[in-house]
Scaffold this motif. Structure first.
Motif, mmCIF file in Angstrom:
data_model
loop_
_atom_site.group_PDB
_atom_site.id
_atom_site.type_symbol
_atom_site.label_atom_id
_atom_site.label_comp_id
_atom_site.label_asym_id
_atom_site.label_seq_id
_atom_site.Cartn_x
_atom_site.Cartn_y
_atom_site.Cartn_z
ATOM 1 N N ARG A 94 0.838 -1.198 0.000
ATOM 2 C CA ARG A 94 0.000 0.000 0.000
ATOM 3 C C ARG A 94 0.874 1.250 0.000
ATOM 4 O O ARG A 94 1.801 1.382 0.790
ATOM 5 C CB ARG A 94 -0.925 0.017 1.207
ATOM 6 N N ALA A 95 0.532 2.152 -0.899
ATOM 7 C CA ALA A 95 1.175 3.466 -0.974
ATOM 8 C C ALA A 95 0.042 4.484 -0.989
ATOM 9 O O ALA A 95 -0.601 4.679 -2.019
ATOM 10 C CB ALA A 95 2.035 3.577 -2.226
ATOM 11 N N GLY A 96 -0.256 5.059 0.154
ATOM 12 C CA GLY A 96 -1.405 5.959 0.263
ATOM 13 C C GLY A 96 -2.682 5.153 0.144
ATOM 14 O O GLY A 96 -2.905 4.211 0.895
ATOM 15 N N GLU A 97 -3.509 5.468 -0.842
ATOM 16 C CA GLU A 97 -4.760 4.730 -1.069
ATOM 17 C C GLU A 97 -4.614 3.669 -2.152
ATOM 18 O O GLU A 97 -5.558 2.932 -2.429
ATOM 19 C CB GLU A 97 -5.879 5.710 -1.455
ATOM 20 N N THR A 104 9.504 -1.477 5.307
ATOM 21 C CA THR A 104 8.368 -1.443 6.217
ATOM 22 C C THR A 104 7.141 -0.904 5.490
ATOM 23 O O THR A 104 7.248 -0.137 4.538
ATOM 24 C CB THR A 104 8.669 -0.570 7.456
ATOM 25 N N GLY A 105 5.980 -1.348 5.938
ATOM 26 C CA GLY A 105 4.742 -0.898 5.325
ATOM 27 C C GLY A 105 3.657 -1.949 5.411
ATOM 28 O O GLY A 105 3.836 -3.010 6.021
ATOM 29 N N THR A 106 2.532 -1.651 4.789
ATOM 30 C CA THR A 106 1.390 -2.557 4.767
ATOM 31 C C THR A 106 1.373 -3.306 3.446
ATOM 32 O O THR A 106 1.472 -2.695 2.371
ATOM 33 C CB THR A 106 0.077 -1.766 4.944
#
Length: 103
Positions: free
Chosen positions: A26-29, A54-56
């Motif tokens: 995910r990058a923003g929306e 790191t991130g979703t």
């Protein structure tokens, strides 16, 4: 460090080979494809992505050929340690599925 997965057909106790798997971040929306693969004869994708900041993230399993009730399974997870290996298995049966953080 990396993401791997495997799919087990829990109804038969056998690996689920040939399942298409897509890893997105995910990058923003928006969700961006990081990697795509297909489970091998042992039901595994040993290294789906070698570098995972790191991130979703989300794993999408295209299970339509194996399970008409669940044509796809989405598993969303968060990577907080980019240096760690992340193994996210899927246990699939005709009317249920489960997952866990593997090693």
């Amino acid at each position: 460090m990396s993401v791997s997965t495997h799919v087990l057909d829990a109804a038969t106790g056998r690996p689920a080979s040939g399942v298409p798997v897509t890893l997105t971040r995910r990058a923003g929306e928006q969700w961006t494809v990081v990697a795509e693969g297909r489970t091998d004869a042992d039901g595994r994708v040993p290294v789906l992505a070698a570098e995972t900041p790191t991130g979703t993230y989300r794993l999408r399993f295209d299970t339509a050929a194996r399970n008409e009730f669940f044509p796809e399974v989405l598993i969303t997870f968060v990577i907080t340690d980019a240096a760690a290996h992340h193994h996210v298995p899927l246990l699939l049966s005709p009317f249920a599925y489960s997952t866990y953080r593997g090693s």
